[in-house]
Design a protein around this motif. Structure first.
Motif, PDB file in Angstrom:
ATOM      1  N   THR A 156      19.344   8.719   1.396  1.00 16.45           N
ATOM      2  CA  THR A 156      18.749   9.569   2.425  1.00 16.45           C
ATOM      3  C   THR A 156      19.737   9.756   3.569  1.00 16.45           C
ATOM      4  O   THR A 156      20.205   8.770   4.152  1.00 16.45           O
ATOM      5  CB  THR A 156      17.455   8.944   2.977  1.00 16.45           C
ATOM      6  N   PRO A 157      20.085  11.005   3.904  1.00 21.65           N
ATOM      7  CA  PRO A 157      21.013  11.230   5.024  1.00 21.65           C
ATOM      8  C   PRO A 157      20.347  10.910   6.362  1.00 21.65           C
ATOM      9  O   PRO A 157      19.124  10.799   6.453  1.00 21.65           O
ATOM     10  CB  PRO A 157      21.335  12.725   4.907  1.00 21.65           C
ATOM     11  N   VAL A 158      21.167  10.773   7.390  1.00 18.57           N
ATOM     12  CA  VAL A 158      20.628  10.562   8.735  1.00 18.57           C
ATOM     13  C   VAL A 158      19.917  11.840   9.187  1.00 18.57           C
ATOM     14  O   VAL A 158      20.475  12.933   9.098  1.00 18.57           O
ATOM     15  CB  VAL A 158      21.745  10.200   9.728  1.00 18.57           C
ATOM     16  N   LEU A 159      18.696  11.672   9.648  1.00 21.85           N
ATOM     17  CA  LEU A 159      17.887  12.811  10.079  1.00 21.85           C
ATOM     18  C   LEU A 159      17.550  12.677  11.557  1.00 21.85           C
ATOM     19  O   LEU A 159      17.489  11.560  12.090  1.00 21.85           O
ATOM     20  CB  LEU A 159      16.588  12.879   9.259  1.00 21.85           C
ATOM     21  N   LYS A 219      24.148  -2.976  17.451  1.00 25.86           N
ATOM     22  CA  LYS A 219      24.120  -3.520  18.808  1.00 25.86           C
ATOM     23  C   LYS A 219      24.376  -2.470  19.875  1.00 25.86           C
ATOM     24  O   LYS A 219      23.943  -2.601  21.022  1.00 25.86           O
ATOM     25  CB  LYS A 219      25.137  -4.650  18.929  1.00 25.86           C
ATOM     26  N   SER A 220      25.083  -1.418  19.490  1.00 22.35           N
ATOM     27  CA  SER A 220      25.360  -0.347  20.449  1.00 22.35           C
ATOM     28  C   SER A 220      24.241   0.679  20.523  1.00 22.35           C
ATOM     29  O   SER A 220      24.311   1.608  21.322  1.00 22.35           O
ATOM     30  CB  SER A 220      26.669   0.353  20.070  1.00 22.35           C
ATOM     31  N   GLY A 221      23.209   0.510  19.673  1.00 25.03           N
ATOM     32  CA  GLY A 221      22.099   1.452  19.656  1.00 25.03           C
ATOM     33  C   GLY A 221      22.294   2.609  18.710  1.00 25.03           C
ATOM     34  O   GLY A 221      21.460   3.524  18.665  1.00 25.03           O
ATOM     35  N   ARG A 222      23.366   2.592  17.936  1.00 28.21           N
ATOM     36  CA  ARG A 222      23.606   3.683  16.981  1.00 28.21           C
ATOM     37  C   ARG A 222      22.611   3.577  15.830  1.00 28.21           C
ATOM     38  O   ARG A 222      22.429   2.513  15.245  1.00 28.21           O
ATOM     39  CB  ARG A 222      25.034   3.633  16.453  1.00 28.21           C
ATOM     40  N   ILE A 223      22.009   4.693  15.491  1.00 32.76           N
ATOM     41  CA  ILE A 223      21.005   4.743  14.430  1.00 32.76           C
ATOM     42  C   ILE A 223      21.621   5.328  13.176  1.00 32.76           C
ATOM     43  O   ILE A 223      22.312   6.353  13.218  1.00 32.76           O
ATOM     44  CB  ILE A 223      19.788   5.597  14.855  1.00 32.76           C
ATOM     45  N   ALA A 224      21.387   4.678  12.056  1.00 38.67           N
ATOM     46  CA  ALA A 224      21.860   5.161  10.761  1.00 38.67           C
ATOM     47  C   ALA A 224      20.698   5.111   9.769  1.00 38.67           C
ATOM     48  O   ALA A 224      19.662   4.482  10.026  1.00 38.67           O
ATOM     49  CB  ALA A 224      23.021   4.308  10.259  1.00 38.67           C
ATOM     50  N   SER A 225      20.877   5.780   8.639  1.00 36.22           N
ATOM     51  CA  SER A 225      19.853   5.740   7.598  1.00 36.22           C
ATOM     52  C   SER A 225      19.805   4.347   6.982  1.00 36.22           C
ATOM     53  O   SER A 225      20.835   3.691   6.799  1.00 36.22           O
ATOM     54  CB  SER A 225      20.156   6.770   6.510  1.00 36.22           C
ATOM     55  N   GLY A 226      18.616   3.913   6.643  1.00 41.21           N
ATOM     56  CA  GLY A 226      18.449   2.604   6.035  1.00 41.21           C
ATOM     57  C   GLY A 226      18.559   2.604   4.530  1.00 41.21           C
ATOM     58  O   GLY A 226      18.382   1.558   3.894  1.00 41.21           O
ATOM     59  N   GLU A 227      18.842   3.762   3.929  1.00 37.49           N
ATOM     60  CA  GLU A 227      18.995   3.840   2.477  1.00 37.49           C
ATOM     61  C   GLU A 227      20.058   4.872   2.148  1.00 37.49           C
ATOM     62  O   GLU A 227      20.130   5.934   2.769  1.00 37.49           O
ATOM     63  CB  GLU A 227      17.663   4.171   1.800  1.00 37.49           C
ATOM     64  N   TRP A 238      14.894  -1.365   9.763  1.00 38.54           N
ATOM     65  CA  TRP A 238      13.495  -1.035  10.028  1.00 38.54           C
ATOM     66  C   TRP A 238      12.987  -0.063   8.976  1.00 38.54           C
ATOM     67  O   TRP A 238      13.732   0.783   8.486  1.00 38.54           O
ATOM     68  CB  TRP A 238      13.353  -0.392  11.412  1.00 38.54           C
ATOM     69  N   ARG A 239      11.727  -0.209   8.649  1.00 38.25           N
ATOM     70  CA  ARG A 239      11.028   0.803   7.849  1.00 38.25           C
ATOM     71  C   ARG A 239       9.688   1.039   8.534  1.00 38.25           C
ATOM     72  O   ARG A 239       8.818   0.168   8.539  1.00 38.25           O
ATOM     73  CB  ARG A 239      10.828   0.356   6.405  1.00 38.25           C
TER      74      ARG A 239
END
Length: 445
Positions: A204-207, A193-201, A222-223
Motif C-alpha cells: 500500500t503506497p503512502v496516502l 521519532k521525527s514524526g514522519r508517517i509511512a505506510s505500514g505495509e 499502527w493499524r
C-alpha cells in the motif's frame, strides 16, 4: 420451567399442615408421590445439570448435542443471552445458502464522455491493495491513460445508520462499512521519532489519509480504522480512503488522475469498462471472517445477503429479514425466533440467542465446520464483549457444544473442562483446562 418446580418448600409446608389434621400416614404417602415428580422435573429441565456449574456461571447456559443434533446435556437451554461473535456462524450459514458458496463480490468501473471514472462498489469485504493494483493494471491494458476526475459511487448501500454496536474507537474492529471499502477500512501506518508517517505495509503506497491519521502519534506501527479520532460522515471517509488508494494505484500503472471528486452516482450514459470479481469466493471469505472474527467482513456478508434476496440498495433491515427467513427455512420458525440478530457480527448487545437455537445452527453448519478455527482437534468460535464470554463449536468426538456466559467472570474454559471430565475427554490436553483459546478475553471478538 414449570412454576411448581421452584417452590418445593411451600409444598412441603402445606403437607405438614395437612398432616396435623389428617395424620402421619397421609403425609408419608404424599411425600412418596412428590419426590419422584421432583426428580423427574429436574431431569427434564436440567436443574441438576445447572447445579454442576452453579459456582462458575451465575448467569450462563450451556448445551451439548450429538452429531445428529440430539441434545445430550444442558442448562438454561432456552435462556436468551447476548451471543457476541458466535452469531457469525448463523450469519455465514444463512449467507452460504442465500448467495451460494461460489459467490463473488463485484466492483464495477464506468467511464463517461468527459473521461471521468466512476468506481461503483457492492460491498466486497476482500478488496485489498493487491486487488486494486490488479484492477488498475487491467484498465491500463484496456487502453485507459487519463482520468479527469475519479468518483466513488456508493448507491449500492443505503444504511439507516453505521454498524449497530460499534463504538467510537480507533480499533479496526470498530471500522465502518461501505459500498466501496478497501483494506477492511483499516489504515496501516508507521511513525518515526521525527514524526514522519509511512505506510505500514509494502503493498500500500503512502496516502494523504495516512498522514492525517498518523499525525501526533508516538513512534511505532499502527493499524487504525478509517474513522479513528472521530468521523462525522463515515460514508465520506470510507469513500475517500478508497478513492485515494485507487488514484495511487492508477498512477503506479501510468494512468494520470487529475482530481478526486468524492461521492457521485454513475451517470446513466457512462459505459461499463470493467467488472471486477473478488479473487476469493464467499466460502473463502467466510473462512477468514470466522477464523479472524472479522466484524467488518461479517457485516458486509450480512448486507449482501439482504441485497441478494430483496434487491439493492443494501440496508440493515433487508439483511435482518433475509437472514431470519433463511434461518427459519434451515431450522424451523421456533429456532429462528430464538435468534434475534441486529447486525451480522455480534457487536450489538441487542442481539440475542439461546443455547438450543445455536445447537441447531451448529447441526446445520456441520458440513462447513472446516471454516472455524481448528485447535487441537476442536473446531471453535469464540464470542467476547465486556461481560460476555461465549463459545461454540465441535469436539473431536463429533459432539457440538455451546457455552453462553453473560457475566463479569470469564469461566468458559473451566465450564467446558468440567462438562467433559465425566467422559474423560480433554480436547486441549493440559492441566484439565479446555484450551488456551477458550479463555481469550479481548473485546469485540
Amino acid at each position: 420451567m414449570p412454576r411448581w418446580l421452584v417452590c418445593p418448600k411451600s409444598a412441603e409446608a402445606k403437607a405438614v399442615r395437612r398432616a396435623g389434621r389428617g395424620g402421619t400416614t397421609r403425609l408419608l404417602l404424599w411425600l412418596v408421590l412428590l419426590v419422584p415428580l421432583l426428580v423427574m422435573g429436574e431431569r427434564q429441565t436440567g436443574i441438576a445439570a445447572c447445579r454442576t456449574i452453579a459456582d462458575l456461571a451465575p448467569n450462563g447456559a450451556y448445551g451439548l448435542a450429538d452429531a445428529q443434533g440430539a441434545i445430550t446435556d444442558g442448562c438454561n437451554l432456552d435462556r436468551a443471552l447476548v451471543p457476541a461473535s458466535v452469531i457469525k456462524i448463523a450469519t455465514v450459514s444463512a449467507a452460504l445458502a442465500i448467495l451460494g458458496p461460489d459467490y463473488r463480490f463485484r466492483t464495477e468501473l464506468f467511464v463517461d464522455d468527459r473521461d471521468n471514472l466512476f468506481v461503483k462498489g457492492f460491498g466486497d469485504p476482500s478488496l485489498v491493495s493487491e486487488e486494486v493494483a490488479e484492477l488498475a493494471g487491467q484498465l491500463r491494458r484496456q487502453g485507459l491513460r487519463r482520468v479527469q476526475t475519479l468518483y466513488v459511487d456508493t448507491t449500492a448501500f443505503v444504511l439507516e445508520r453505521q454498524v449497530p454496536g460499534s463504538e467510537d474507537s480507533d480499533n479496526p474492529y470498530d471500522a465502518p462499512v461501505g459500498a466501496l471499502s478497501v483494506n477492511f477500512n483499516a489504515v496501516a501506518l508507521t511513525s518515526d521519532k521525527s514524526g514522519r508517517i509511512a505506510s505500514g505495509e509494502s503493498q500500500t503506497p503512502v496516502l494523504p489519509i495516512m498522514r492525517e491519521l498518523g499525525q501526533g502519534r508516538p513512534p511505532g506501527s499502527w493499524r487504525v480504522n478509517v474513522c479513528a479520532r472521530g468521523c462525522g460522515d463515515a460514508q465520506a471517509r470510507t469513500a475517500r480512503y478508497a478513492g485515494e488508494l485507487f488514484q495511487a494505484m492508477l498512477a503506479q500503472n501510468g494512468i494520470t488522475v487529475a482530481a478526486f471528486g468524492g461521492i457521485r452516482p454513475t451517470p446513466a450514459t457512462a459505459r461499463l469498462v470493467h467488472a471486477h470479481e473478488s479473487g476469493q469466493t464467499l466460502t473463502e471469505i467466510s473462512g477468514a471472517c470466522l477464523r479472524y472474527s472479522s466484524n467488518f467482513m461479517a457485516n458486509l456478508i450480512f448486507l449482501a445477503s439482504g441485497a441478494k434476496r430483496f434487491g439493492y440498495p443494501a440496508t440493515w433491515e433487508k439483511a435482518r429479514l433475509a437472514v431470519h427467513q433463511e434461518l427459519a427455512s434451515q431450522l424451523g420458525n421456533g429456532a429462528a425466533a430464538a435468534i434475534v440478530q441486529v447486525d451480522g457480527a455480534g457487536l450489538s448487545r441487542d442481539n440475542r440467542v439461546t443455547v438450543r437455537a445455536m445447537l441447531q445452527v451448529l447441526t446445520r453448519f456441520r458440513p462447513h465446520l472446516g471454516l472455524l478455527n481448528q485447535e487441537r482437534g476442536v473446531a471453535v468460535k469464540t464470542g467476547t464483549l465486556t461481560g460476555v464470554y461465549n463459545l461454540a463449536g465441535y469436539l473431536p468426538d463429533g459432539r457440538s457444544f455451546v457455552i453462553l456466559l453473560n457475566q463479569p467472570a470469564n469461566r468458559r474454559a473451566d465450564i467446558l473442562a468440567r462438562l467433559l471430565r465425566p467422559q474423560g475427554t480433554n480436547p486441549a490436553g493440559s492441566g484439565g483446562k479446555a484450551g488456551h483459546y477458550l479463555s481469550r478475553s479481548a473485546d469485540k471478538k
